[in-house]
Design an enzyme around this catalytic site. Structure first.
Site, PDB file in Angstrom:
ATOM      1  N   CYS A 172       0.855  -1.188   0.000  1.00 32.98           N
ATOM      2  CA  CYS A 172       0.000   0.000   0.000  1.00 32.98           C
ATOM      3  C   CYS A 172       0.888   1.233   0.000  1.00 32.98           C
ATOM      4  CB  CYS A 172      -0.892  -0.013   1.239  1.00 32.98           C
ATOM      5  SG  CYS A 172      -1.908   1.462   1.413  1.00 32.98           S
ATOM      6  N   CYS A 189      -7.517  -1.049   1.228  1.00 29.68           N
ATOM      7  CA  CYS A 189      -6.492  -1.526   2.150  1.00 29.68           C
ATOM      8  C   CYS A 189      -7.136  -1.783   3.508  1.00 29.68           C
ATOM      9  CB  CYS A 189      -5.395  -0.478   2.263  1.00 29.68           C
ATOM     10  SG  CYS A 189      -4.168  -0.867   3.537  1.00 29.68           S
ATOM     11  N   CYS A 221      -8.287  -5.479 -10.295  1.00 29.74           N
ATOM     12  CA  CYS A 221      -7.844  -4.389 -11.171  1.00 29.74           C
ATOM     13  C   CYS A 221      -7.505  -3.204 -10.259  1.00 29.74           C
ATOM     14  CB  CYS A 221      -8.968  -4.034 -12.146  1.00 29.74           C
ATOM     15  SG  CYS A 221      -8.533  -2.770 -13.342  1.00 29.74           S
TER      16      CYS A 221
END
Ligand SMILES: [Zn+2]
Length: 139
Positions: A50, A102, A127
């Site tokens: 992330c 996340c 995606c």
């Protein structure tokens, strides 16, 4: 682990921490332009983390190149690191989609689709926006 323990807590803090494009995509659920983002055709081995908090999200081992129109031009993954992402329904733009965020900082990553092209071993097609990710390349 380069996990950032000083995460912004408010929208205003995120806005001041991130560049405008990244803020729009990761905190406002935006979508970056296809084929001009950093990782769509990246083939290096490593861990995609992330960008905003450093949590490991996707291994390069699960990354693949899709031939699905409309999903080409962004990084595609077969699977996420277990527990690293959360799912929430997204009914914007007149579509029923599943948003992927996340699990640690709640940043928008992209969407997950059922794999209609038999490309993905898991039957799922993640995606993801490149600017939500930071690739830590393995040696
Ligand atoms: Zn995060």
């Amino acid at each position: 682990m380069d996990i950032d323990d000083n995460l912004p807590k408010t929208d205003e803090e995120w806005r001041s921490k991130l560049d405008p494009h990244r803020y729009e995509v990761t905190r406002q659920g935006g979508t970056e332009a296809p084929f001009s983002n950093e990782y769509y055709n990246e083939t290096a081995k490593g861990m995609y983390k992330c960008f905003n908090c450093g949590l490991p999200l996707f291994s390069s081992d699960t990354k693949y190149e899709t031939k699905i129109p409309g999903l080409m031009g962004w990084p595609s993954f077969e699977d996420a690191i277990p527990g690293s992402v959360k799912f929430q329904p997204d009914d914007t733009l007149g579509m029923h989609r599943t948003e992927v965020v996340c699990s640690r900082c709640g940043s928008h990553l992209g969407h997950v689709f059922d794999d209609d092209g038999a490309e993905s071993k898991t039957g799922k097609h993640y995606c993801v926006n490149s600017c939500s990710l930071k690739l830590e390349k393995s040696e």
